[in-house]
Design an enzyme around this catalytic site. Structure first.
Site, mmCIF file in Angstrom:
data_model
loop_
_atom_site.group_PDB
_atom_site.id
_atom_site.type_symbol
_atom_site.label_atom_id
_atom_site.label_comp_id
_atom_site.label_asym_id
_atom_site.label_seq_id
_atom_site.Cartn_x
_atom_site.Cartn_y
_atom_site.Cartn_z
ATOM 1 N N ARG A 278 3.183 -48.365 -17.559
ATOM 2 C CA ARG A 278 3.216 -49.436 -16.556
ATOM 3 C C ARG A 278 2.712 -50.714 -17.203
ATOM 4 N NH1 ARG A 278 0.824 -44.983 -14.181
ATOM 5 N NH2 ARG A 278 1.906 -44.124 -12.352
ATOM 6 N N MET B 106 -5.886 -7.267 8.301
ATOM 7 C CA MET B 106 -5.281 -6.334 9.234
ATOM 8 C C MET B 106 -6.085 -5.053 9.340
ATOM 9 S SD MET B 106 -1.411 -7.386 9.089
ATOM 10 C CE MET B 106 -1.154 -6.363 7.730
ATOM 11 N N THR C 33 9.750 -40.246 -8.674
ATOM 12 C CA THR C 33 9.776 -39.363 -7.497
ATOM 13 C C THR C 33 8.779 -39.781 -6.417
ATOM 14 O OG1 THR C 33 8.347 -37.853 -8.718
ATOM 15 C CG2 THR C 33 10.694 -37.341 -8.671
ATOM 16 N N GLU D 255 14.781 -44.488 -8.022
ATOM 17 C CA GLU D 255 13.706 -44.296 -7.052
ATOM 18 C C GLU D 255 14.069 -44.847 -5.683
ATOM 19 O OE1 GLU D 255 10.211 -46.428 -8.288
ATOM 20 O OE2 GLU D 255 11.369 -48.039 -9.186
ATOM 21 N N TYR E 199 13.329 -34.291 -19.781
ATOM 22 C CA TYR E 199 11.874 -34.283 -19.914
ATOM 23 C C TYR E 199 11.207 -34.561 -18.579
ATOM 24 C CZ TYR E 199 11.981 -39.394 -19.745
ATOM 25 O OH TYR E 199 12.166 -40.683 -19.331
ATOM 26 N N SER F 288 15.253 -42.474 -15.247
ATOM 27 C CA SER F 288 13.980 -41.794 -15.043
ATOM 28 C C SER F 288 13.713 -41.772 -13.542
ATOM 29 C CB SER F 288 12.865 -42.532 -15.783
ATOM 30 O OG SER F 288 11.636 -41.892 -15.508
ATOM 31 N N ARG G 299 -3.218 3.147 8.535
ATOM 32 C CA ARG G 299 -3.559 1.994 7.691
ATOM 33 C C ARG G 299 -2.438 0.971 7.640
ATOM 34 N NH1 ARG G 299 -4.666 4.785 2.038
ATOM 35 N NH2 ARG G 299 -5.942 2.938 1.670
ATOM 36 N N GLY H 187 -8.537 -7.966 4.321
ATOM 37 C CA GLY H 187 -9.385 -8.094 5.507
ATOM 38 C C GLY H 187 -8.674 -8.633 6.730
ATOM 39 N N HIS I 3 -7.235 -32.156 7.459
ATOM 40 C CA HIS I 3 -7.187 -33.550 7.020
ATOM 41 C C HIS I 3 -7.955 -33.726 5.713
ATOM 42 C CE1 HIS I 3 -8.691 -37.756 6.930
ATOM 43 N NE2 HIS I 3 -7.457 -38.024 7.338
ATOM 44 N N CYS J 192 9.235 -39.380 -13.867
ATOM 45 C CA CYS J 192 7.942 -39.981 -14.209
ATOM 46 C C CYS J 192 7.007 -40.097 -13.015
ATOM 47 C CB CYS J 192 8.141 -41.336 -14.863
ATOM 48 S SG CYS J 192 8.919 -42.554 -13.800
ATOM 49 N N ARG K 53 -3.218 -1.064 -6.657
ATOM 50 C CA ARG K 53 -2.299 -2.209 -6.695
ATOM 51 C C ARG K 53 -2.636 -3.003 -7.931
ATOM 52 N NH1 ARG K 53 -5.348 -4.811 -1.624
ATOM 53 N NH2 ARG K 53 -7.334 -4.886 -2.657
ATOM 54 N N LYS L 25 0.835 -1.203 0.000
ATOM 55 C CA LYS L 25 0.000 0.000 0.000
ATOM 56 C C LYS L 25 0.869 1.252 0.000
ATOM 57 C CE LYS L 25 -3.820 -0.563 2.381
ATOM 58 N NZ LYS L 25 -4.473 -0.792 3.683
#
Ligand code: ADP
Ligand code: MG
Ligand code: MG
Length: 900
Positions: free
Chosen positions: A580, A107, A787, A765, A872, A784, A96, A105, A457, A852, A341, A27
């Site tokens: 797969r 502060m 992850t 992996e 890739y 590959s 302000r 909203g 959750h 992958c 802004r 601001k």
């Protein structure tokens, strides 16, 4: 930052600019920018975030701050020709908040600081004996000051205001005259004294200091902390405080206040969007105290100010080169700018505006690409509710996991499972979910809770499952024993249909019809971007085309069937990064797999494998044809074989029933024995992946043969096939070498002189594979990164067990900001990837590297994979466009993604 550097705590608006957001907050920086553009901004100054940080750290104002405030206040008084709270001719100010990132909203702001029992008279004189205005301003001060600075419950003031209106027989606060407002001030003061144990402070400078301190402290208010956690805003930034000379929109019908956008933040359409409220102060617009009129009305009310405003908006847009949102006030025909802004916008508007700004020559395509992101694109790909006047939201919660879902309401997990089994779509409604609700969540179409935020959750688990979820819809009152919930005046019982929008967080009664996304139709190829007048589709097309031109990362897909592969290609996939083979052992092939597992002799096993071979070959033929010469990475079978057998309990029952009936139970018993024998305590860490290939003779060989034969068959038919065989779960180079030696023999034999080339590589992996990547690269033609497993094994937890059990707590505690299954953990798992990429390439220059896991479609993770130098990413078909876009963004940005 050292204390020395923060010695200057206060900046006049003329001293700042828009790039000083860290120091002056958004601001303050933008007020300074507008001041320096010569726009009509009331004078004022900004107390820095550094002062706030120092205050919060020590609990008191840092040395020097008071003096600097004094000096700037004096300068302000000189500029205005008035003194703060002067009984004859008072200067009033607003105090302000304004942090680096906007926290709407969250502060506090206090207006009309400087008014007291005496200066209220002076203010009336100043305004030409306008008592009504003066007392209206005073009651506003006590109300805002009481609420924000002294924690007096706001409802008490609102209640008193309602009382005053009722006594007057009106609903409109404008009908209250000076005497009514003077009376209201008396009531307000009593409320103030009752709650604070002291009189409303009459000393202007004390008001100012207390207000500044309250703004500092509002940074650590509970709701602000929660908001920051959800938006991932760092907790230590602090807020700046702006002290601004008051201008008055409540001086009469020729005054007023409003907000505006320079384009429609919903659709991006050009035009003027805003609301105006005559004879009011700023907070009335948001508070909804009276009905605003569309900004266009201002043209009729005050043409001069209207024209000037449009002029300023055009200037601001040109200057910021983006959609701006602004606040303004008109005091007796004079326009004042109070805030601007770069405006928040919907996903659709982000694309449309970026496209328009390119057309207007304000930004280039790189900048347009930078201004949109994958999360927005993903949002635009979900089906949407087709809302018309019939449907009005009955509750508003948090859009915790996107999508549009309708179904019959159920209140227990068990009931969700029952109804889902009957083919009904259900919405599971809970106050909050817990791990016991998991089955119900799986069975439900969507999840609705009345408590909890984005990290509850319900939210975490739903996102993990890709399921629509609205959390924290606190307008609904859930009564599980009575099997109903109430919201507004409605009662919704078990079986009644509701619809929930996981993007907007809205809840509707009844079944809202769903429309497919135009953006998906465009990706599917059924909507031609050159022909449509849909501005969004044209913008998406343009920006995607640019992302494709810019990106270095290729984008492949995870697909197991020809149909998936075809869809992913339409979405722009440039190959399959993970095919797969598990599903090729399911359905009517289970029988053969059971034979394989139960084989007592080599001959029986060889027989079973021989029967599987042609079926697998045909699967691969279909996929290779569909991918027409693009690379296809096939993963050899990965899960433990007992996953292909019925569960133990079911077999035990089968055996018992068959025995009862006097039937032949030999096969059932054999299966039962096999399941018992193969039982594993930790299947995730058991006999799976490459270990299967090394233990079950002929299994991998059959798959390798099927792949090679399929490739040759496709080539013989005039096609091209580029298979890449990927060995899962390798942890040591010797495992890979053993598999590879056998595979190469088979490939050489099958391929002959057909010209087909088959690569052999491995997944990385298992953490040990990442740490010995240099050795493994000697035997691998590509890596590959898997992850998902790398995350599971890197952290030592199994996804299915942990997401429901304790992730919410970890998120709440900030142990991680986002689930490491959603976005790659750069520091830990990411480090393993970095090591493997570097050492793998050092051992084998040009080693092909890909990823992958599902992370391949996550925006932040894509940036990381770009940085690490992968070739890739591969993700599910639906995420392919997101990965393309983010890969393009990664290529034009030197630092990480700025998706906020
Ligand atoms: P928020 O960040 O919640 O919008 P602001 O600090 O912008 O809070 O102020 C709340 C309202 O008060 C806004 O409508 C704003 O325009 C108005 N306002 C703030 N300062 C002044 C001022 N000096 N004169 C008149 N109105 C003001
Ligand atoms: Mg504001
Ligand atoms: Mg794996």
């Amino acid at each position: 930052m050292t204390a020395h550097e923060t010695d200057k705590y206060v900046y006049d608006f003329a001293e700042g600019n828009k790039d000083l957001k860290d120091l002056l907050g958004g601001k303050g920086a933008n007020l300074a920018e507008m001041t320096n553009l010569g726009l009509p901004v009331p004078p004022g100054f900004t107390i820095t975030t550094g002062a706030c940080q120092a205050y919060l750290a020590t609990g008191r104002e840092p040395d020097g701050l008071a003096g600097q405030i004094e000096a700037h206040l004096e300068a302000l008084e000189r500029a205005m020709g008035r003194r703060l709270g002067d009984p004859q001719d008072p200067l009033l100010v607003s105090v302000r908040s304004g942090a680096r990132f906007s926290m709407p909203g969250m502060m506090e702001t206090v207006l009309n600081v400087g008014l007291n029992d005496r200066s209220v008279v002076g203010l009336s004189d100043q305004a030409g004996k306008n008592d009504r205005f003066a007392w209206d301003s005073y009651r506003r001060l006590i109300q805002m000051f009481g609420k924000t600075v002294c924690e007096v419950p706001g409802e008490e003031f609102e209640h008193a205001l309602d009382e005053a209106k009722r006594a007057k027989g009106t609903h409109d606060d404008l009908d209250l005259d000076a005497d009514d407002l003077r009376g209201l001030v008396e009531t307000y003061k009593k409320i103030f004294a009752k709650h604070t144990g002291r009189e409303f402070p009459q000393e202007p400078r004390e008001q100012l200091d207390l207000a500044i301190r309250a703004v500092f402290e509002s940074w650590n208010a509970e709701r602000a902390i929660l908001y920051r956690r959800q938006e991932r805003i760092p907790a230590d930034l602090g807020t700046a405080v702006n002290v601004v000379a008051m201008v008055f929109g409540n001086l009469g019908p020729d005054s007023g206040t409003g907000v505006a956008f320079t384009r429609d933040p919903g659709s991006g359409a050009q035009g003027i969007y805003g609301d105006y409220l005559a004879n009011a102060q700023g907070e009335d617009v948001v508070a909804g105290i009276r009905n605003t009129v569309p900004l266009q009305e201002l043209e009729r009310l005050d043409k001069t100010s209207y024209d000037q405003l449009l002029d300023i908006m055009a200037r601001l847009e040109g200057h910021y080169q983006d959609l701006c949102d602004i606040e303004f006030t008109i005091e007796r025909g004079k326009l004042w700018m109070l805030q601007t802004r770069v405006g928040k916008r919907t996903a659709a508007a982000a694309f449309v505006i970026a496209g328009q700004l390119v057309d207007e020559g304000l930004i280039d395509l790189d900048e347009a690409l930078h201004r949109v992101n994958g999360a927005q694109l993903a949002q635009l790909m979900f089906p949407r509710f087709q809302l018309d006047h019939e449907f009005e939201a009955v509750a508003q919660g948090i859009g915790a996991s996107p999508g549009a879902a309708s179904g019959a309401v159920v209140f227990t997990s068990a009931r969700a499972v029952e109804l889902a089994a009957e083919g009904k779509s259900v919405i599971l409604v809970r106050r909050e979910t817990n791990p016991d609700d998991l089955n119900g969540m799986i069975a439900a179409q969507g999840i609705l809770t009345s408590r909890g935020g984005k990290t509850s959750h319900a939210a975490v688990v739903a996102r993990g499952m890709g399921k629509t979820c609205v959390s924290g819809a606190d307008g609904i009152e859930v009564n599980v024993p009575a099997k109903r919930f109430t919201v507004g005046g409605h009662t919704v019982s078990e079986g009644d249909v509701v619809s929930i929008d996981g993007t907007t967080g809205k809840v509707y009664l009844g079944e809202v019809p769903v429309t497919p996304s135009e953006v998906v139709q465009y990706f599917e190829g059924t909507l031609d971007p050159e022909r449509t007048d849909d501005a969004l589709v044209r913008a998406v097309h343009r920006i995607m085309t640019h992302a494709d031109a810019r990106r270095r990362l290729a984008v492949r897909t995870n697909a197991d069937t020809g149909a998936d592969a075809a869809r992913a290609r339409r979405f722009g996939a440039e190959g399959i990064g993970l095919c797969r083979t598990e599903h090729m052992f399911l359905g009517d092939r289970r029988e053969l797999v059971e034979r394989l597992i139960l084989a007592a002799t080599d001959a029986e096993r060889t027989d079973a494998l021989a029967a599987l071979l042609p079926l697998q070959r045909q699967d691969f033929v279909e996929i290779f044809r569909e991918m027409a010469g693009l690379p296809v990475t096939v993963r050899l079978i990965d899960p433990p074989l007992h996953e292909f057998l019925p569960p133990l309990e079911q077999l035990a029952v089968n055996v018992a029933v068959a025995q009862e009936r006097g039937e032949d139970v030999a096969k059932e018993e054999a299966l039962l024995a096999a399941v018992r024998r193969m039982h594993e305590e930790n299947p995730m860490l058991g006999l799976r992946g490459v270990r299967l290939g090394l233990v079950i003779p002929g299994l991998f060989a059959m798959q390798v043969r099927a792949i090679a034969e399929a490739a040759v068959a496709v080539t013989r038919d005039g096609g091209t096939a580029c298979p890449e065989i990927m060995v899962p779960l390798v942890g040591a180079v010797q495992e890979l070498e053993t598999v590879r030696a056998e595979a190469e023999k088979i490939i050489a034999e099958v391929v002959g002189d057909s010209g087909v080339e088959v690569l052999i590589g491995t997944m990385i992996e298992v953490p040990r594979a990442a740490l010995t990547a240099g050795q493994i690269a000697e035997a691998a033609q590509f890596f590959s990164f898997g992850t998902n497993d790398l995350t599971q094994m890197g952290w030592g937890f199994s996804r299915d067990d942990v997401e429901g059990a304790f992730f919410w707590r970890y998120l709440e505690l900030g142990i991680f900001g986002i689930s490491p299954f959603e976005s790659i953990d750069r520091d830990g798992v990411g480090r393993l990837i970095r090591i493997a990429a570097e050492e793998g390439r050092a051992a084998r220059p040009g080693l092909k590297l890909g990823v992958c896991g599902e992370h391949g479609g996550d925006p932040d993770s894509v940036h990381f994979f770009h940085e690490v130098g992968l070739d890739y990413v591969s993700c599910s078909p639906f995420r392919v466009p997101v990965a393309r876009l983010e890969a393009g963004r990664a290529a034009i940005e030197t630092t990480g993604s700025d998706s906020r």
